[in-house]
Design a protein around this motif. Structure first.
Motif, PDB file in Angstrom:
ATOM      1  N   LEU A 146       0.820  -1.216   0.000  1.00  0.00           N
ATOM      2  CA  LEU A 146       0.000   0.000   0.000  1.00  0.00           C
ATOM      3  C   LEU A 146       0.849   1.260   0.000  1.00  0.00           C
ATOM      4  CD1 LEU A 146      -2.757  -0.927   2.621  1.00  0.00           C
ATOM      5  CD2 LEU A 146      -2.845  -1.178   0.137  1.00  0.00           C
ATOM      6  N   ASN A 210       2.635   6.399  -4.492  1.00  0.00           N
ATOM      7  CA  ASN A 210       1.579   6.038  -3.540  1.00  0.00           C
ATOM      8  C   ASN A 210       0.210   6.504  -4.023  1.00  0.00           C
ATOM      9  OD1 ASN A 210       3.237   4.706  -1.737  1.00  0.00           O
ATOM     10  ND2 ASN A 210       3.644   6.534  -0.514  1.00  0.00           N
ATOM     11  N   HIS A 211       0.158   7.674  -4.631  1.00  0.00           N
ATOM     12  CA  HIS A 211      -1.105   8.159  -5.191  1.00  0.00           C
ATOM     13  C   HIS A 211      -1.580   7.224  -6.302  1.00  0.00           C
ATOM     14  CE1 HIS A 211      -4.220  10.887  -6.577  1.00  0.00           C
ATOM     15  NE2 HIS A 211      -3.730  10.792  -7.807  1.00  0.00           N
ATOM     16  N   ALA A 214      -3.122   4.129  -4.799  1.00  0.00           N
ATOM     17  CA  ALA A 214      -4.461   4.382  -4.260  1.00  0.00           C
ATOM     18  C   ALA A 214      -5.499   4.462  -5.374  1.00  0.00           C
ATOM     19  CB  ALA A 214      -4.441   5.677  -3.445  1.00  0.00           C
ATOM     20  N   ASP A 217      -6.154   0.950  -6.647  1.00  0.00           N
ATOM     21  CA  ASP A 217      -7.006   0.201  -5.728  1.00  0.00           C
ATOM     22  C   ASP A 217      -8.473   0.566  -5.908  1.00  0.00           C
ATOM     23  OD1 ASP A 217      -5.138  -1.371  -4.563  1.00  0.00           O
ATOM     24  OD2 ASP A 217      -4.946  -0.208  -2.719  1.00  0.00           O
ATOM     25  N   ASP A 218      -8.737   1.851  -6.102  1.00  0.00           N
ATOM     26  CA  ASP A 218     -10.116   2.295  -6.280  1.00  0.00           C
ATOM     27  C   ASP A 218     -10.717   1.693  -7.544  1.00  0.00           C
ATOM     28  OD1 ASP A 218     -12.346   4.113  -5.521  1.00  0.00           O
ATOM     29  OD2 ASP A 218     -11.890   4.990  -7.475  1.00  0.00           O
ATOM     30  N   ARG A 330      -9.516  -1.362   1.971  1.00  0.00           N
ATOM     31  CA  ARG A 330      -9.934   0.032   2.174  1.00  0.00           C
ATOM     32  C   ARG A 330      -9.640   0.478   3.610  1.00  0.00           C
ATOM     33  NH1 ARG A 330     -15.544   1.051  -0.395  1.00  0.00           N
ATOM     34  NH2 ARG A 330     -14.203   0.561  -2.173  1.00  0.00           N
ATOM     35  N   ARG A 333      -5.827   0.884   4.147  1.00  0.00           N
ATOM     36  CA  ARG A 333      -5.312   2.087   3.478  1.00  0.00           C
ATOM     37  C   ARG A 333      -5.659   3.335   4.284  1.00  0.00           C
ATOM     38  NH1 ARG A 333      -2.991   3.529  -0.841  1.00  0.00           N
ATOM     39  NH2 ARG A 333      -3.125   1.505  -1.888  1.00  0.00           N
TER      40      ARG A 333
END
Length: 404
Positions: A146, A210-211, A214, A217-218, A330, A333
């Motif tokens: 993550l 990292n962005h 994320a 993942d979404d 989720r 994170r």
């Protein structure tokens, strides 16, 4: 040095073996936290089968404790039959006392009828199998990144590093590929050799990576974990294990031949107040049949490691496993966790590998756990030897009792 094996009395404090633990694990600062271990054994004795917990020490004539082993009881359901099996834990001897390690384990097997363990240390597994235990199966180890802070900066071969005058932190690190040899060194559970810290990834690049993780993942979780009509399954957090967990445990036991018995009373002991894992996050999925599945999540006290301690669903309800995985990612994170670790035995009550891969989990090759069994009844033992018969998570055994 001669030493005898004796059983510890119920009223003897853990302080009796505190010095042994510190000497056995000098590289673990936790070994010196004697109050934690006193609380740990109070928790052990609060188990529904606490009166069947045993502890033994190897003690010299001068009163020095040179070895220790305990036996933790637990109910299992095997082919519908309820049995009690013990798990060895807190197993340690001072250097030069290997004979007493064998004697301690021999005492364990003589005092207990059935054996189940989740171990990862080859030396311990070797002693257990010498006493009659057998390896049933290997737990899968899935992980999900993550935060790229857990990644090392790629290493640079020595000649090129020297030619470019790069600093030493670009040299290869333990646990990653060595460019000159192509060899990979897996990290062991107990390592005393100092390790060069990983080189930090530059801040702007780390933030961008990292962005991106994320956002990915979404995208991956969007629309994942739905029922047969395409409706997203709702996952809820609960703060207590109620009677629905009793019914759920019975439903699982009627389908799976081998299961640790995890009714509400056990789960309250395992993850409720007093447990080293308290407070843990508990997520549930419910449907027309009641409780369809649950997950127990724990973030290590450092804040960087997230553990899926238990994720169990009713057989035939993989959609519930997918929904629980989705919300587990989720939650971790949002909690700022860097890496998720999940060890489990694949079964009809666990997510499939395709489910994990869909959400960005990857297999880890090293540091695997093995499930070992020895049942007194030959028929039950044969069932226990087939890993396909088990519903089992790493949180079901002593291997994770110390995590906090």
């Amino acid at each position: 040095m001669k030493a005898g094996i004796r059983e510890m009395r119920k009223d003897e404090p853990d302080a009796l073996v505190a010095g042994l633990r510190i000497a056995s694990y000098p590289h673990f600062s936790e070994a010196g936290q004697t109050e934690f271990y006193e609380e740990l054994y109070r928790w052990h004795r609060a188990h529904p089968l606490g009166d069947q917990m045993y502890r033994w020490v190897a003690e010299t004539e001068e009163g020095e404790v040179v070895g220790h082993l305990n036996a933790l009881p637990q109910y299992y359901r095997v082919d519908g039959e309820r049995i009690v099996a013990h798990t060895p834990g807190d197993y340690m001897v001072l250097p030069g006392h290997g004979f007493h390690a064998i004697a301690l384990m021999r005492r364990f097997f003589r005092a207990t009828e059935n054996f189940v363990a989740c171990d990862m240390v080859p030396a311990v597994i070797g002693v257990e199998t010498r006493m009659g235990a057998r390896v049933s199966g290997e737990l899968e180890y899935a992980a999900k990144l993550l935060n790229v802070s857990r990644l090392p900066v790629p290493s640079v071969p020595g000649p090129l590093r020297r030619a470019l005058n790069l600093p030493v932190h670009y040299a290869p690190a333990r646990g990653y590929e060595l460019p000159e040899t192509g060899q990979t060194i897996e990290e062991e559970q107990y390592v005393t050799t100092p390790v060069r810290p990983r080189a930090p990834i530059p801040g702007p690049l780390k933030a961008a990576l990292n962005h991106s993780l994320a956002v990915l993942d979404d995208v991956l979780s969007r629309g994942y974990g739905t029922d047969g009509q395409g409706k997203k399954l709702e996952v809820h957090e609960v703060d207590a294990f109620d009677e629905s967990f009793d019914e759920f445990s019975e439903k699982v036991a009627t389908v799976m031949p081998c299961v640790p018995e995890k009714d509400a009373a056990f789960l309250r002991w395992r993850y409720g107040p007093g447990s080293p894992q308290y407070p843990a996050k508990v997520l549930v999925v419910r449907g027309g049949r009641g409780l369809l599945g649950y997950a127990v999540l724990k973030t290590l006290h450092t804040g960087e490691d997230g553990f899926v301690m238990d994720l169990t669903v009713l057989p035939g309800h993989r959609e519930a496993a997918r929904a629980l995985l989705r919300e587990s990612v989720r939650y971790f994170r949002k909690s700022g966790v860097h890496i998720i670790r999940y060890r489990y035995l694949p079964s009809a009550t666990s997510p499939g590998w395709d489910d994990l891969r869909r959400l960005g989990f990857f297999h880890r090759r090293g540091r695997r756990n093995w499930l070992l069994v020895r049942f007194a009844d030959e028929r039950l033992h044969a069932l226990g030897m087939d890993p396909a018969n088990w519903s089992y998570n790493v949180g079901d055994g002593e291997a994770t009792f110390w995590i906090r």
